[in-house]
Motif scaffolding. Sequence first.
Motif, short mmCIF file in Angstrom:
data_model
loop_
_atom_site.label_atom_id
_atom_site.label_comp_id
_atom_site.label_asym_id
_atom_site.label_seq_id
_atom_site.Cartn_x
_atom_site.Cartn_y
_atom_site.Cartn_z
N VAL A 5 0.83 -1.21 0.00
CA VAL A 5 0.00 0.00 0.00
C VAL A 5 0.87 1.26 0.00
CG1 VAL A 5 -1.98 -1.13 1.06
CG2 VAL A 5 -0.31 0.00 2.53
N GLU A 6 2.02 1.21 0.67
CA GLU A 6 2.92 2.37 0.67
C GLU A 6 3.48 2.60 -0.74
OE1 GLU A 6 5.80 1.65 3.72
OE2 GLU A 6 4.44 2.29 5.34
N LYS A 7 3.82 1.53 -1.44
CA LYS A 7 4.30 1.63 -2.82
C LYS A 7 3.20 2.18 -3.73
CE LYS A 7 6.62 -1.27 -6.32
NZ LYS A 7 5.71 -1.32 -7.46
N PHE A 8 1.97 1.74 -3.50
CA PHE A 8 0.83 2.21 -4.28
C PHE A 8 0.69 3.73 -4.17
CE2 PHE A 8 -3.64 3.18 -4.99
CZ PHE A 8 -3.99 2.36 -6.06
N VAL A 9 0.83 4.24 -2.96
CA VAL A 9 0.70 5.69 -2.73
C VAL A 9 1.89 6.44 -3.32
CG1 VAL A 9 0.66 7.48 -0.95
CG2 VAL A 9 -0.76 5.44 -0.71
N ILE A 10 3.09 5.94 -3.09
CA ILE A 10 4.30 6.62 -3.57
C ILE A 10 4.30 6.75 -5.08
CG2 ILE A 10 6.81 6.33 -3.82
CD1 ILE A 10 6.80 5.10 -0.99
N GLU A 11 3.83 5.72 -5.78
CA GLU A 11 3.89 5.71 -7.24
C GLU A 11 2.70 6.40 -7.91
OE1 GLU A 11 4.55 1.72 -8.55
OE2 GLU A 11 6.56 1.62 -7.68
N SER A 12 1.75 6.87 -7.13
CA SER A 12 0.58 7.53 -7.70
C SER A 12 0.90 8.98 -8.05
CB SER A 12 -0.59 7.50 -6.70
OG SER A 12 -1.68 8.23 -7.20
N LYS A 13 0.46 9.42 -9.22
CA LYS A 13 0.69 10.82 -9.61
C LYS A 13 -0.38 11.73 -9.03
CE LYS A 13 -1.66 10.47 -14.11
NZ LYS A 13 -1.54 10.69 -15.56
N TYR A 14 -1.40 11.16 -8.42
CA TYR A 14 -2.46 11.92 -7.76
C TYR A 14 -2.44 11.62 -6.27
CZ TYR A 14 -4.47 12.49 -12.44
OH TYR A 14 -4.68 12.79 -13.77
N PRO A 15 -2.99 12.51 -5.45
CA PRO A 15 -3.16 12.17 -4.03
C PRO A 15 -4.07 10.95 -3.90
CG PRO A 15 -3.52 14.52 -4.40
CD PRO A 15 -3.46 13.87 -5.75
N VAL A 16 -3.65 9.98 -3.12
CA VAL A 16 -4.41 8.74 -3.02
C VAL A 16 -4.30 8.18 -1.61
CG1 VAL A 16 -2.50 7.25 -3.76
CG2 VAL A 16 -4.84 6.53 -4.21
N SER A 17 -5.34 7.47 -1.18
CA SER A 17 -5.35 6.78 0.11
C SER A 17 -5.83 5.36 -0.12
CB SER A 17 -6.28 7.49 1.10
OG SER A 17 -5.94 8.86 1.23
N ILE A 18 -5.31 4.43 0.67
CA ILE A 18 -5.68 3.04 0.50
C ILE A 18 -5.62 2.33 1.85
CG2 ILE A 18 -3.30 2.47 -0.15
CD1 ILE A 18 -4.42 0.20 -1.90
N ILE A 19 -6.54 1.40 2.05
CA ILE A 19 -6.56 0.63 3.31
C ILE A 19 -6.98 -0.79 2.99
CG2 ILE A 19 -8.97 1.26 3.85
CD1 ILE A 19 -8.05 1.45 6.81
N ALA A 20 -6.40 -1.76 3.71
CA ALA A 20 -6.70 -3.17 3.50
C ALA A 20 -7.15 -3.79 4.81
CB ALA A 20 -5.47 -3.91 2.97
N LEU A 21 -8.26 -4.56 4.76
CA LEU A 21 -8.81 -5.21 5.95
C LEU A 21 -9.03 -6.70 5.70
CD1 LEU A 21 -9.62 -2.15 6.55
CD2 LEU A 21 -11.53 -3.09 7.82
N LYS A 22 -8.84 -7.48 6.74
CA LYS A 22 -9.18 -8.90 6.71
C LYS A 22 -9.94 -9.22 7.99
CE LYS A 22 -7.26 -13.57 6.44
NZ LYS A 22 -6.04 -14.39 6.23
N ASN A 23 -11.13 -9.75 7.85
CA ASN A 23 -11.97 -10.05 9.00
C ASN A 23 -12.10 -8.85 9.94
OD1 ASN A 23 -12.34 -12.73 8.14
ND2 ASN A 23 -10.46 -13.39 9.17
N GLY A 24 -12.20 -7.67 9.36
CA GLY A 24 -12.39 -6.46 10.15
C GLY A 24 -11.12 -5.86 10.71
N GLU A 25 -9.96 -6.55 10.56
CA GLU A 25 -8.69 -6.03 11.08
C GLU A 25 -7.92 -5.30 9.98
OE1 GLU A 25 -6.76 -8.24 14.87
OE2 GLU A 25 -6.19 -8.99 12.90
N VAL A 26 -7.29 -4.18 10.34
CA VAL A 26 -6.50 -3.42 9.39
C VAL A 26 -5.15 -4.11 9.18
CG1 VAL A 26 -5.39 -1.21 8.90
CG2 VAL A 26 -7.59 -1.27 10.11
N LEU A 27 -4.87 -4.50 7.93
CA LEU A 27 -3.60 -5.16 7.60
C LEU A 27 -2.61 -4.22 6.94
CD1 LEU A 27 -4.59 -8.70 6.29
CD2 LEU A 27 -4.32 -7.89 8.62
N GLY A 28 -3.10 -3.09 6.44
CA GLY A 28 -2.21 -2.13 5.81
C GLY A 28 -2.97 -0.87 5.45
N PHE A 29 -2.30 0.28 5.49
CA PHE A 29 -2.93 1.53 5.09
C PHE A 29 -1.86 2.58 4.81
CE2 PHE A 29 -2.08 1.88 9.52
CZ PHE A 29 -1.99 3.23 9.85
#
Length: 495
Positions: free
Chosen positions: A250-274
Amino acid sequence: MKNKLDGYVIYCKDSDKETPLGVVSDCYDCQALSEYIPTRLKKFLVEIEDKRFYSHNGIDFKGVSRAFVENIKAGHIVQGGSTISQQLARNITRDTRKTVTRKLKETIKAIQIEKQYSKDEILNLYFNNVYFGKNIWGLRTAGLYYYGKEVEKLTQTELLYLLTILRGPNYYAKRPEVIEKRYKAINNILLDRKVISKSRFQKNIRTKLTISKTQLSSFRNVSIPFIANRIDEKRKIIISSIDLKIQEFVEKFVIESKYPVSIIALKNGEVLGFASSYGTDYPFISRSNVGSTLKPFLYCHLRESGISEFEKFDAYKNSLDWEVREVGCYKSQLNIQEALFYSNNNSFINAANQVGFETNLKFLSDILNKPQTDLFPSSVLGATKSGISLYELALAYSNYFNPANLTDTKTECLSILNKVFYEKLGLKIENVFLKTGTTNDNKERYAVLGNADLVYAVLRNENALNDTSKEGSFMNQISRHISSMFKRNLNFVWT
């Protein structure tokens, strides 16, 4: 007043190994606090930086005089003459300007420090505030950054390396040969002054200087309650729910975006990355209308409220005379499955009105865990009074479409969203879903996608580049990155 979690180190679980992710801080700086500073390191520092430390009151006049003479002889600055207390004052004030005013303030501050703290306390403060390059402050952070280790696990060679780069970490980082030269010089000083033995000296010199930098981030206090599984106040450690590989993704996804972007990943309600272009608190505190990303929930409710898969609804106008935008032109009549696939607003409004808005809003209130007073009829199109955070959106999907609680209606819905996934991303993965939504005149673009195990929610905000397409480049960005995170052809398939 600082938050009580400032300076705590956040760890993730990487198999059986705990890996440091970053430090709690509401600014860019990473400064992990530690109550343990090795006694031998304090002794090393005094011998190298300020041998009269225990006899002066913050200003070493002999040292200043010596430095002045040596600088005159050399024709340029070769010695600084600053005491440990003065260096601490400089690190606390974060003022590195080479001016007489700064030097005067630093001197006054150093004298105040000497009056307020014992010599041992000053050394502890020094090692908690000293700069180690990049955005790294303090010995503990440096140990984590350069070696991935807590202070108590650092070897003598590793401690001496950190002492070696103290005078100019960013300078030394690019000059390994200079580091090696100064490292040997420091060991010679410690040997000459009988601080280390000859055998220890020889071992230090023979040991190869190696580092393995660990990427550390600053995590804002607001984000901690969403990711903390356990907080150890004694060790100032937070064991989080974060998965290292997903966090790196997710950090790579944000760094490589040419636009401001936010992303979050959940599994069974738990945050695995953001991650977010706007800081680690943004996915949790920023709220907005989420557009058509609520349609899958509404689809399930409408089907379970008696709307059949064959019943047709007007796709060009609605019974409430609302003016709504549509992505494109469709058939004049759509059934509810087609309406979800094409994300047609008019059809959904007509179906929702047929079932009754009160029951729709009660359903959405339960799904989003929001009071009904926060919702109004247009909530069926993603609007709420206080808005929905990216975390709340991902959590709603993670909970509602949890594989353990799938119903026939939910499975039917997911199978439609799988076709949306293929239509928009061109990737044939049978067990993955996608739903998009745009709001605020297309300035905010949402995508929620996932499979049986994982849910990602993505928000892209526009900037001066002004991508005017509805979803085009946003979907291209997701397609480039996201397919690597989903395995193809698993046993779990929505049919």
